[in-house]
Design a protein around this motif. Structure first.
Motif, short mmCIF file in Angstrom:
data_model
loop_
_atom_site.label_atom_id
_atom_site.label_comp_id
_atom_site.label_asym_id
_atom_site.label_seq_id
_atom_site.Cartn_x
_atom_site.Cartn_y
_atom_site.Cartn_z
N GLY A 27 0.87 -1.31 -0.04
CA GLY A 27 -0.14 -0.20 -0.18
C GLY A 27 0.74 1.38 -0.03
N ASP A 28 2.17 1.11 0.34
CA ASP A 28 3.14 2.24 0.15
C ASP A 28 3.28 2.94 -1.11
OD1 ASP A 28 3.23 2.12 3.00
OD2 ASP A 28 5.32 1.54 3.15
N ILE A 29 3.49 4.07 -1.50
CA ILE A 29 3.74 4.62 -2.72
C ILE A 29 5.49 4.86 -2.57
CG2 ILE A 29 3.64 6.72 -3.93
CD1 ILE A 29 0.93 5.10 -3.64
N VAL A 30 6.01 4.30 -3.83
CA VAL A 30 7.39 4.57 -3.89
C VAL A 30 7.75 5.52 -5.11
CG1 VAL A 30 9.82 3.30 -4.25
CG2 VAL A 30 7.71 2.06 -3.11
N SER A 31 8.65 6.49 -4.72
CA SER A 31 9.21 7.57 -5.50
C SER A 31 10.28 7.03 -6.44
CB SER A 31 9.48 8.85 -4.90
OG SER A 31 8.64 9.43 -4.30
N ILE A 32 10.48 7.44 -7.55
CA ILE A 32 11.36 6.93 -8.57
C ILE A 32 12.11 8.07 -9.18
CG2 ILE A 32 11.80 5.57 -10.60
CD1 ILE A 32 10.87 3.82 -8.75
N PRO A 33 13.42 7.99 -9.04
CA PRO A 33 14.22 9.27 -9.41
C PRO A 33 14.29 9.24 -10.91
CG PRO A 33 15.27 7.96 -7.89
CD PRO A 33 14.20 7.14 -8.10
N GLY A 34 13.76 10.40 -11.46
CA GLY A 34 13.58 10.76 -13.18
C GLY A 34 12.15 10.37 -13.31
N SER A 35 11.39 10.24 -12.58
CA SER A 35 9.94 9.97 -12.92
C SER A 35 8.93 10.94 -12.05
CB SER A 35 9.58 8.69 -13.13
OG SER A 35 8.08 8.61 -13.39
N GLN A 36 8.16 11.49 -12.52
CA GLN A 36 6.95 12.30 -11.69
C GLN A 36 6.00 11.27 -10.96
OE1 GLN A 36 5.38 15.49 -13.63
NE2 GLN A 36 7.29 16.69 -13.66
N ASP A 37 5.94 10.19 -11.80
CA ASP A 37 4.87 8.93 -11.48
C ASP A 37 5.70 8.19 -10.16
OD1 ASP A 37 2.91 9.58 -13.36
OD2 ASP A 37 4.35 8.66 -14.83
N LYS A 38 4.76 7.71 -9.45
CA LYS A 38 5.21 6.76 -8.41
C LYS A 38 4.51 5.58 -8.55
CE LYS A 38 5.61 10.74 -5.55
NZ LYS A 38 5.09 11.67 -4.06
N ILE A 39 5.23 4.57 -7.86
CA ILE A 39 5.02 3.24 -7.97
C ILE A 39 4.04 2.88 -6.71
CG2 ILE A 39 5.51 0.67 -8.07
CD1 ILE A 39 8.12 1.38 -9.55
N ASN A 40 2.84 2.24 -6.89
CA ASN A 40 1.85 1.93 -5.85
C ASN A 40 2.18 0.57 -5.34
OD1 ASN A 40 -0.19 1.61 -3.90
ND2 ASN A 40 -1.67 1.93 -5.41
N LEU A 41 2.57 0.07 -4.23
CA LEU A 41 3.29 -1.35 -3.91
C LEU A 41 1.86 -1.80 -3.39
CD1 LEU A 41 6.76 -1.03 -2.56
CD2 LEU A 41 6.18 -2.21 -4.44
N THR A 42 1.08 -2.31 -4.08
CA THR A 42 -0.09 -2.99 -3.69
C THR A 42 0.14 -4.27 -3.02
OG1 THR A 42 -0.39 -3.87 -5.93
CG2 THR A 42 -1.73 -1.70 -5.25
N ARG A 43 1.26 -4.81 -3.45
CA ARG A 43 1.62 -6.20 -2.76
C ARG A 43 3.20 -6.39 -2.77
NH1 ARG A 43 2.97 -9.62 -7.08
NH2 ARG A 43 2.10 -8.90 -8.92
N SER A 44 3.58 -7.39 -2.26
CA SER A 44 5.08 -7.59 -2.49
C SER A 44 5.56 -8.24 -3.63
CB SER A 44 5.66 -8.45 -1.07
OG SER A 44 6.85 -8.83 -1.25
N VAL A 45 6.59 -7.68 -4.31
CA VAL A 45 6.63 -8.25 -5.72
C VAL A 45 8.33 -8.88 -5.42
CG1 VAL A 45 7.02 -7.71 -8.16
CG2 VAL A 45 5.39 -6.54 -6.62
#
Length: 276
Positions: free
Chosen positions: A218-236
Motif C-alpha cells: 500500500g506504500d507509494i514509492v518515488s522513482i528518481p527521474g519520474s514524476q509518477d510513483k509506484i503503488n506497492l499494492t503487494r510484495s513483488v
C-alpha cells in the motif's frame, strides 16, 4: 523504382521476355531508366552454382543485395532469374514494401518438355546440364496470385504475347504495397537508446527492490527521474520484477521513443499495471 520479377523454369524464355519488356519500356516510357539484374549480371555459372546449395544461396543473396541497392521510385528494375523459391520471392516483396514502390511478377509458364528442348538448342556455354535442369524443375515452386508477394501476377505461355501495357499499368498506376511493422524503418532514437533502456529499467528495479525492505503493501514509492510513483499494492519478488522488465524491453525495442527521458515514466506505468 517499380520492380518486375520474372520467374520460370530453366530455359523457359525469361531473358527473352525481359528484353521484350525492356524494349517496350524504352520505346514508350523513355523518360524512365530501365535496369536488368540477373545471373548473367553477377557473372554466375549456372551449372556450378545450382549444383551446390551453398553457392546457390550465395547467388540469391547477391541478387537480393543488388535489387535492394537499385530499388527507387524513379526507374524500373527487372530481375531476370529463376526466382523459383517462394520464400525468396517473399523476401524481395518485403524489400519492395520497405522501399514503397509498386511491383509485379511475370511467370514464364513454359512446359518442362518445351523448356528442355530450348535448353538443348542453347549454346553450350549457356546450357544447363540435364541433371541440373531436371533438379531445378523438380524444385520449382510456381507463383500463386493468391499470395500477396506473387501479385499482380502475369502468366505468359510460350505462344502468348507479353502484355506489356498491362504490366506498365501495374507498376506505374498502382500504389505501392503498404508497409508493415516488419518492413517499416523504426525512427532513430538516441544512439545509446538500447544502453539507456537497459540502464534505466535496471535502476528502477533495483530502487524498487531496495524500497520493499522498508515498505509495506500500500506504500507509494518515488522513482528518481519520474514524476509518477509506484503503488506497492503487494510484495513483488526480484524474479517477477525482472520478468516484467524483460517484457517492457522487448516491447520498447519494437516501439522506440525519440526522448529517452520518457523511459522512466513509461516503465513506472508499466510496472504499476504489472504488479496490481
Amino acid at each position: 523504382m517499380p520492380f518486375v520479377l520474372i520467374c520460370g523454369l530453366p530455359s523457359s524464355g525469361k531473358t527473352c521476355r525481359s528484353k521484350e519488356l525492356e524494349a517496350y519500356l524504352v520505346s514508350n516510357h523513355g523518360d524512365r531508366e530501365v535496369t536488368t539484374v540477373g545471373d548473367d549480371y553477377i557473372g554466375a555459372d549456372r551449372n556450378t552454382a545450382y549444383a551446390d546449395s551453398k553457392k546457390e544461396k550465395e547467388i540469391r543473396g547477391t541478387l537480393k543485395s543488388a535489387v535492394i541497392r537499385k530499388l527507387s521510385k524513379d526507374s524500373v528494375l527487372i530481375l531476370d532469374s529463376l526466382n523459383y523459391i517462394k520464400g525468396f520471392r517473399y523476401e524481395l516483396y518485403c524489400a519492395v514494401k520497405s522501399s514503397q514502390t509498386p511491383h509485379c511478377v511475370i511467370y514464364c509458364d513454359t512446359t518442362a518438355n518445351v523448356a528442355s528442348e530450348w535448353n538443348t538448342n542453347r549454346r553450350p556455354e549457356e546450357r544447363y546440364s540435364q541433371e541440373i535442369f531436371d533438379a531445378l524443375v523438380m524444385r520449382f515452386e510456381p507463383p500463386d496470385a493468391k499470395n500477396r508477394w506473387d501479385s499482380p501476377l502475369f502468366t505468359v505461355h510460350a505462344e502468348d504475347e507479353l502484355p506489356c501495357q498491362a504490366i506498365c499499368d501495374a507498376i506505374f498506376s498502382r500504389k505501392a504495397p503498404p508497409p508493415s511493422l516488419s518492413t517499416v524503418s523504426q525512427p532513430l532514437s538516441a544512439t545509446n537508446f538500447l544502453h539507456e533502456l537497459d540502464k534505466i529499467t535496471q535502476e528502477i528495479v533495483t530502487t524498487l527492490i531496495a524500497a520493499q525492505k522498508t515498505s509495506l503493501p500500500g506504500d507509494i514509492v518515488s522513482i528518481p527521474g519520474s514524476q509518477d510513483k509506484i503503488n506497492l499494492t503487494r510484495s513483488v519478488s526480484a524474479a517477477e520484477l525482472q520478468r516484467i522488465r524483460r517484457q517492457f524491453i522487448t516491447y520498447t525495442k519494437l516501439h522506440p521513443v525519440e526522448d529517452v527521458a520518457k523511459l522512466h515514466g513509461m516503465f513506472v506505468q508499466y510496472l504499476n499495471n504489472g504488479i496490481r
